[in-house]
Write a protein that holds these residues in place. Sequence first.
Motif, PDB file in Angstrom:
ATOM      1  N   ILE A  20      -0.509 -33.908 -25.583  1.00 17.53           N
ATOM      2  CA  ILE A  20      -1.024 -33.059 -24.502  1.00 17.53           C
ATOM      3  C   ILE A  20      -2.043 -32.064 -25.062  1.00 17.53           C
ATOM      4  CG2 ILE A  20      -0.374 -31.148 -22.950  1.00 17.53           C
ATOM      5  CD1 ILE A  20       2.211 -32.833 -22.401  1.00 17.53           C
ATOM      6  N   CYS A  57      -3.336 -20.079 -22.974  1.00 17.46           N
ATOM      7  CA  CYS A  57      -4.374 -19.275 -22.285  1.00 17.46           C
ATOM      8  C   CYS A  57      -5.610 -20.072 -21.912  1.00 17.46           C
ATOM      9  CB  CYS A  57      -4.753 -18.060 -23.117  1.00 17.46           C
ATOM     10  SG  CYS A  57      -5.498 -18.486 -24.708  1.00 17.46           S
ATOM     11  N   VAL A  70      -6.436 -16.747 -16.734  1.00 15.51           N
ATOM     12  CA  VAL A  70      -5.411 -15.712 -16.547  1.00 15.51           C
ATOM     13  C   VAL A  70      -5.713 -14.518 -17.458  1.00 15.51           C
ATOM     14  CG1 VAL A  70      -2.958 -15.211 -16.941  1.00 15.51           C
ATOM     15  CG2 VAL A  70      -3.641 -17.380 -15.861  1.00 15.51           C
ATOM     16  N   MET A 124     -10.063 -24.221 -27.601  1.00 12.39           N
ATOM     17  CA  MET A 124      -9.788 -23.299 -26.484  1.00 12.39           C
ATOM     18  C   MET A 124      -9.759 -21.862 -27.031  1.00 12.39           C
ATOM     19  SD  MET A 124      -9.126 -24.688 -23.419  1.00 12.39           S
ATOM     20  CE  MET A 124      -8.575 -26.202 -22.623  1.00 12.39           C
TER      21      MET A 124
HETATM   22  C1  LIG Z   1      -3.660 -26.556 -17.680  1.00 10.38           C
HETATM   23  S1  LIG Z   1      -4.210 -25.588 -19.025  1.00 10.38           S
HETATM   24  C2  LIG Z   1      -3.985 -23.917 -18.401  1.00 10.38           C
HETATM   25  C3  LIG Z   1      -4.861 -22.927 -19.109  1.00 10.38           C
HETATM   26  C4  LIG Z   1      -4.902 -21.549 -18.479  1.00 10.38           C
HETATM   27  N1  LIG Z   1      -3.612 -20.890 -18.538  1.00 10.38           N
HETATM   28  C5  LIG Z   1      -5.402 -21.622 -17.047  1.00 10.38           C
HETATM   29  O1  LIG Z   1      -4.680 -21.219 -16.128  1.00 10.38           O
HETATM   30  O2  LIG Z   1      -6.529 -22.114 -16.851  1.00 10.38           O
HETATM   31  C6  LIG Z   1      -2.912 -25.719 -20.178  1.00 10.38           C
HETATM   32  C7  LIG Z   1      -3.241 -25.053 -21.504  1.00 10.38           C
HETATM   33  O3  LIG Z   1      -2.049 -24.993 -22.276  1.00 10.38           O
HETATM   34  C8  LIG Z   1      -2.333 -25.345 -23.618  1.00 10.38           C
HETATM   35  N2  LIG Z   1      -1.084 -25.847 -24.203  1.00 10.38           N
HETATM   36  C9  LIG Z   1      -0.428 -27.003 -23.950  1.00 10.38           C
HETATM   37  N3  LIG Z   1       0.703 -27.048 -24.681  1.00 10.38           N
HETATM   38  C10 LIG Z   1       0.750 -25.904 -25.400  1.00 10.38           C
HETATM   39  C11 LIG Z   1       1.654 -25.361 -26.340  1.00 10.38           C
HETATM   40  N4  LIG Z   1       2.770 -26.009 -26.706  1.00 10.38           N
HETATM   41  N5  LIG Z   1       1.393 -24.150 -26.869  1.00 10.38           N
HETATM   42  C12 LIG Z   1       0.265 -23.469 -26.532  1.00 10.38           C
HETATM   43  N6  LIG Z   1      -0.635 -23.942 -25.665  1.00 10.38           N
HETATM   44  C13 LIG Z   1      -0.395 -25.136 -25.100  1.00 10.38           C
HETATM   45  C14 LIG Z   1      -3.459 -26.350 -23.527  1.00 10.38           C
HETATM   46  O4  LIG Z   1      -4.169 -26.431 -24.734  1.00 10.38           O
HETATM   47  C15 LIG Z   1      -4.270 -25.777 -22.370  1.00 10.38           C
HETATM   48  O5  LIG Z   1      -5.210 -24.843 -22.838  1.00 10.38           O
END
Ligand SMILES: C[S@@+](CC[C@H](N)C(=O)[O-])C[C@H]1O[C@@H](n2cnc3c(N)ncnc32)[C@H](O)[C@@H]1O
Length: 305
Positions: free
Chosen positions: A10, A53, A58, A81
């Motif tokens: 993911i 983030c 957010v 990111m």
């Molecule tokens: C759908 S996006 C949401 C990003 C942001 N919060 C927004 O609302 O636009 C999901 C984000 O979570 C991050 N992500 C996924 N799994 C993660 C993890 N285990 N730890 C940190 N970030 C993670 C991804 O890289 C991505 O940037």
Amino acid sequence: MTSSTRSNSIVEVFEQAAASYDRTEVSYFEPFGTALVGCAGIRTGERVLDVGCGRGAVLLPAAAATGPTGHVTGIDLAPTMVKLTADDAARAGLTQVEVRVGDAQQPGFPPHSFDVVLAGMVVFLLPEPDKALRAYARLLRPMGRLVVSTPGAYDPVFVAAMDALAAHLPAEQPPPAPTAGPFDDEQTITATMVAAGLDVAAISEHRVESRFQDVNHWMRWMWSHGGRALLQHLPADRLDAATADAARVLESARAPEGELSLTTVGRITVAVPRSRPARRDADLPDPSHGSAASAAGPSRVDDRK
Ligand SMILES: C[S@@+](CC[C@H](N)C(=O)[O-])C[C@H]1O[C@@H](n2cnc3c(N)ncnc32)[C@H](O)[C@@H]1O
């Protein structure tokens, strides 16, 4: 597939999407992010953690809410990111913002480090969301809030267009399931939060309309976020046929003005530590943001129009 390989794959999808994530001129993550921050009732000077983030949908409104006397830490496992969002925050002169690589599954901060923990459209992507929520609960100060957004209902035309694409996947490739798992409905969300040692103060629904010039714009948007997980498994020689099938489905979403219009309902949950004392009225977030609080049980606010 183990939970950690699921997490890695993911994050790899989002790493590849980072440069265009939320930058395809489609209204989606930004309005959900703004609504989430509104529900959090962040006050000047508060300390905030934003997990997963992304590109700051957010994080940036949260930084505006804390002001320079507060502090917002953003963590994400996708290095691009993190870099792009840190650059954006620096360019905007947001000295209260720090963005770093970190795992939303187990953020490594001392207990009671934050007034507010925010998680925009991410907890349902984690390998073990229940454990992550317990970790967030430990990070909160006694009057703290955890505010989480999750998908509520996708536009039926969006689901049908995804199905049209998925029909072109190789037989051995299972189509990604667009499910929020332990966040599928309000009852399940409440049970999930309670199991994590939190009380639900409010669950609200927020409706976001996304517009696309045509199917190519929609596909560009799909490559820019989690939808990429499906597209990258389409064989190159099936991509044109898959796009044409999706285009036929999307025609039914054409608005009178000529654009394609898809509407998503997202849920925003405000949860508070179980032991937390009842809040005074002055502590409540602005009700115009769809939040109301009672530590005894969730109140439901719907801002759908
Ligand atoms: C759908 S996006 C949401 C990003 C942001 N919060 C927004 O609302 O636009 C999901 C984000 O979570 C991050 N992500 C996924 N799994 C993660 C993890 N285990 N730890 C940190 N970030 C993670 C991804 O890289 C991505 O940037």
